[in-house]
Design a protein around this motif. Structure first.
Motif, PDB file in Angstrom:
ATOM      1  N   THR A 227      24.200 135.103  60.280  1.00 43.46           N
ATOM      2  CA  THR A 227      24.086 136.174  61.276  1.00 43.46           C
ATOM      3  C   THR A 227      24.748 137.450  60.770  1.00 43.46           C
ATOM      4  N   LEU A 228      24.514 138.549  61.481  1.00 38.67           N
ATOM      5  CA  LEU A 228      25.130 139.832  61.113  1.00 38.67           C
ATOM      6  C   LEU A 228      26.581 139.933  61.568  1.00 38.67           C
TER       7      LEU A 228
ATOM      8  N   THR B 189      31.859 136.253  62.602  1.00 36.23           N
ATOM      9  CA  THR B 189      33.110 135.951  63.311  1.00 36.23           C
ATOM     10  C   THR B 189      32.878 135.898  64.809  1.00 36.23           C
ATOM     11  N   LEU B 190      32.156 136.877  65.325  1.00 35.02           N
ATOM     12  CA  LEU B 190      31.809 136.886  66.742  1.00 35.02           C
ATOM     13  C   LEU B 190      30.987 135.660  67.089  1.00 35.02           C
ATOM     14  N   CYS B 191      30.076 135.302  66.224  1.00 33.32           N
ATOM     15  CA  CYS B 191      29.217 134.138  66.427  1.00 33.32           C
ATOM     16  C   CYS B 191      30.045 132.869  66.605  1.00 33.32           C
TER      17      CYS B 191
ATOM     18  N   THR C 136      23.290 139.142  71.010  1.00 33.78           N
ATOM     19  CA  THR C 136      21.856 138.841  71.016  1.00 33.78           C
ATOM     20  C   THR C 136      21.287 138.855  69.605  1.00 33.78           C
ATOM     21  N   SER C 137      21.772 139.742  68.761  1.00 37.26           N
ATOM     22  CA  SER C 137      21.366 139.747  67.350  1.00 37.26           C
ATOM     23  C   SER C 137      21.701 138.413  66.698  1.00 37.26           C
ATOM     24  N   ASN C 138      22.881 137.898  66.989  1.00 29.23           N
ATOM     25  CA  ASN C 138      23.270 136.592  66.459  1.00 29.23           C
ATOM     26  C   ASN C 138      22.351 135.488  66.978  1.00 29.23           C
ATOM     27  N   ALA C 139      22.034 135.558  68.257  1.00 28.77           N
ATOM     28  CA  ALA C 139      21.163 134.549  68.854  1.00 28.77           C
ATOM     29  C   ALA C 139      19.792 134.556  68.185  1.00 28.77           C
TER      30      ALA C 139
END
Length: 201
Positions: A39-40, A43-45, A180-183
């Motif tokens: 993902t972009l 860490t948040l993911c 949402t980008s991660n999703a």
């Protein structure tokens, strides 16, 4: 609008916290960390999905479902926040219009993510062309949700809108866009791994 807000507040998407024989918390977290590296915002993911480790258990399907659920809940929360901001006294006309436009796009985003979660539920019982059809729907809807969130964010770009209203909204929307980008990245990963036959259901 009040009915929609009420609906969103009572709509809760949950994931069953079940355990799988042979799986361990450390293995599940290792799977999440490895997946999030695609993902972009890795860490948040990991931070967002760590609480779902018990239900993910190394499953690409459950990972994608958890990621979209996180996105859905944050998008819904942002929508409720925007709805409250639109009723704040003293808000400037240009700010008010930007907020109203944002509410419209975020409404579409919430709907798309809700549909995506429901579609993933159906995918657990499908294979072959049926799976591909459902997967295509999920990819399209999550992508659409992200597009609408970015549209909301762009509505507050530039120097014509400044101040606490802009700052408070853009921070929330930026976070939602990242989630949402991660999703979307994890949904695409699920699709690729499924087609290669290396996924875990």
């Amino acid at each position: 609008m009040e009915k929609l807000v009420f609906y969103l507040l009572v709509l809760v998407v949950t994931l069953p916290y079940t355990t799988v024989s042979g799986a361990t918390p450390s293995n599940s977290m290792n799977f999440i960390k490895a997946s999030c590296r695609t993902t972009l915002h890795p860490t948040l993911c990991v931070n967002c999905l760590s609480s779902y480790a018990g239900s993910i258990q190394g499953s690409d399907h459950q990972l994608a479902k958890a990621a979209i659920t996180v996105s859905f809940k944050n998008t819904k929360s942002a929508f409720v926040f925007l709805s409250k901001m639109a009723r704040v006294s003293g808000i400037k006309p240009r700010e008010y219009q930007a907020v109203k436009d944002c509410i419209s796009t975020m409404t579409n985003s919430v709907t798309s993510l809700s549909q995506s979660v429901q579609e993933l539920e159906k995918m657990a019982r499908t294979s072959g062309q049926d799976f591909e059809w459902h997967m295509s729907n999920v990819e399209t809807w999550v992508g659409s949700a992200l597009t609408n969130q970015n549209m909301c964010s762009r509505g507050f770009a530039g120097d014509s809108l400044n101040g606490r209203v802009k700052d408070s909204i853009t921070k929330r929307i930026e976070y939602v866009c990242q989630v949402t980008s991660n999703a979307l990245a994890l949904v695409n990963r699920f699709a690729v791994r499924h087609r290669k036959g290396i996924h875990k259901p």
